[in-house]
Design a protein around this motif. Structure first.
Motif, PDB file in Angstrom:
ATOM      1  N   GLY A  98       0.765  -1.232   0.000  1.00 49.38           N
ATOM      2  CA  GLY A  98       0.000   0.000   0.000  1.00 49.38           C
ATOM      3  C   GLY A  98       0.802   1.291   0.000  1.00 49.38           C
ATOM      4  O   GLY A  98       0.273   2.339   0.354  1.00 49.38           O
ATOM      5  N   GLN A  99       2.069   1.231  -0.381  1.00 49.17           N
ATOM      6  CA  GLN A  99       2.916   2.430  -0.454  1.00 49.17           C
ATOM      7  C   GLN A  99       3.493   2.549  -1.865  1.00 49.17           C
ATOM      8  O   GLN A  99       4.699   2.463  -2.066  1.00 49.17           O
ATOM      9  CB  GLN A  99       4.048   2.349   0.578  1.00 49.17           C
ATOM     10  N   ILE A 106       3.839   4.995  -4.067  1.00 55.18           N
ATOM     11  CA  ILE A 106       4.440   6.218  -4.609  1.00 55.18           C
ATOM     12  C   ILE A 106       5.772   6.498  -3.930  1.00 55.18           C
ATOM     13  O   ILE A 106       5.843   6.662  -2.707  1.00 55.18           O
ATOM     14  CB  ILE A 106       3.487   7.413  -4.455  1.00 55.18           C
ATOM     15  N   GLU A 136       7.659   7.632   6.895  1.00 55.14           N
ATOM     16  CA  GLU A 136       7.592   7.758   5.442  1.00 55.14           C
ATOM     17  C   GLU A 136       8.953   8.074   4.820  1.00 55.14           C
ATOM     18  O   GLU A 136       9.171   7.829   3.642  1.00 55.14           O
ATOM     19  CB  GLU A 136       6.602   8.864   5.040  1.00 55.14           C
ATOM     20  N   PRO A 195       1.223   6.401   0.297  1.00 50.79           N
ATOM     21  CA  PRO A 195       0.164   5.678  -0.407  1.00 50.79           C
ATOM     22  C   PRO A 195      -0.524   6.524  -1.468  1.00 50.79           C
ATOM     23  O   PRO A 195      -0.995   5.987  -2.470  1.00 50.79           O
ATOM     24  CB  PRO A 195      -0.806   5.291   0.708  1.00 50.79           C
ATOM     25  N   THR A 196      -0.617   7.836  -1.249  1.00 43.04           N
ATOM     26  CA  THR A 196      -1.335   8.723  -2.168  1.00 43.04           C
ATOM     27  C   THR A 196      -0.653  10.084  -2.197  1.00 43.04           C
ATOM     28  O   THR A 196       0.118  10.425  -1.300  1.00 43.04           O
ATOM     29  CB  THR A 196      -2.789   8.944  -1.708  1.00 43.04           C
ATOM     30  N   MET A 197      -0.999  10.879  -3.200  1.00 42.57           N
ATOM     31  CA  MET A 197      -0.473  12.241  -3.250  1.00 42.57           C
ATOM     32  C   MET A 197      -1.071  13.089  -2.125  1.00 42.57           C
ATOM     33  O   MET A 197      -0.424  14.003  -1.624  1.00 42.57           O
ATOM     34  CB  MET A 197      -0.720  12.868  -4.620  1.00 42.57           C
ATOM     35  N   ALA A 198      -2.284  12.786  -1.713  1.00 48.16           N
ATOM     36  CA  ALA A 198      -2.882  13.501  -0.579  1.00 48.16           C
ATOM     37  C   ALA A 198      -2.064  13.245   0.688  1.00 48.16           C
ATOM     38  O   ALA A 198      -1.856  14.149   1.497  1.00 48.16           O
ATOM     39  CB  ALA A 198      -4.339  13.074  -0.384  1.00 48.16           C
ATOM     40  N   ALA A 199      -1.597  12.022   0.848  1.00 48.71           N
ATOM     41  CA  ALA A 199      -0.744  11.708   2.001  1.00 48.71           C
ATOM     42  C   ALA A 199       0.571  12.475   1.917  1.00 48.71           C
ATOM     43  O   ALA A 199       1.088  12.945   2.931  1.00 48.71           O
ATOM     44  CB  ALA A 199      -0.488  10.203   2.075  1.00 48.71           C
ATOM     45  N   TYR A 200       1.100  12.613   0.691  1.00 44.20           N
ATOM     46  CA  TYR A 200       2.327  13.400   0.528  1.00 44.20           C
ATOM     47  C   TYR A 200       2.081  14.865   0.872  1.00 44.20           C
ATOM     48  O   TYR A 200       2.881  15.500   1.549  1.00 44.20           O
ATOM     49  CB  TYR A 200       2.898  13.276  -0.891  1.00 44.20           C
ATOM     50  N   GLU A 201       0.950  15.403   0.442  1.00 46.08           N
ATOM     51  CA  GLU A 201       0.642  16.796   0.774  1.00 46.08           C
ATOM     52  C   GLU A 201       0.585  16.987   2.290  1.00 46.08           C
ATOM     53  O   GLU A 201       1.139  17.948   2.831  1.00 46.08           O
ATOM     54  CB  GLU A 201      -0.679  17.227   0.146  1.00 46.08           C
TER      55      GLU A 201
END
Length: 158
Positions: A67-68, A70, A98, A118-124
């Motif tokens: 589930g990671q 990216i 992370e 997992p997502t770009m939202a998580a990166y933000e």
């Protein structure tokens, strides 16, 4: 390698080359490949572990399978290079799950980070936590990996 550690010889390097590809190979098999007895291989591995040459025995996990998917590289430029502020950044980056790798570097950036999210939202959300709330972060530049071509899990031995 620790100051009091033994120098690595050709047998040690051959053992390390095998272990870097698969550390579950039986010591008997390693011994056959490098022309040593299994007990001699065991002693050499134990010595290299004690000396810190072998830093860990781990499973390499495919991030996408857990589930990671990216991978992001971030170049971080700090406002001030005061030792206490750099040390604080090192501690924060090291404590963030992370952040898979963190390098304090020379050049335009002060740090290069390798992140898994997992997502770009998580990166933000992570950028807000690591960069926007840190008054010492001047700027950061993001690079998103499109493909994992090679991850460099083997140290070149020679």
């Amino acid at each position: 390698m620790a100051a009091n550690s033994s120098p690595l010889d050709a047998f040690d390097l051959a053992i390390l080359a095998i272990l870097q590809r698969d550390n579950k190979i039986p010591q008997r098999t390693i011994g056959e490949r490098v022309n040593l007895s299994a007990p001699a291989v065991q002693r050499r591995i134990r010595r290299m572990e004690e000396d810190g040459v072998i830093a860990a025995n781990v499973a390499v996990v495919d991030p996408a399978q857990v589930g990671q998917p990216i991978t992001i590289f971030v170049a971080v430029e700090m406002e001030s290079e005061r030792a206490d502020l750099i040390d604080a950044a090192k501690r924060q980056f090291a404590a963030t799950p992370e952040v898979q790798q963190c390098y304090y570097v020379t050049g335009e950036a002060d740090f290069l980070l390798v992140l898994l999210v997992p997502t770009m939202a998580a990166y933000e959300a992570l950028t807000r936590k690591l960069f926007f709330t840190n008054n010492n972060v001047k700027k950061f530049k993001t690079f998103v990996a499109m493909d994992r071509v090679k991850t460099g899990l083997e140290v070149p031995l020679g």
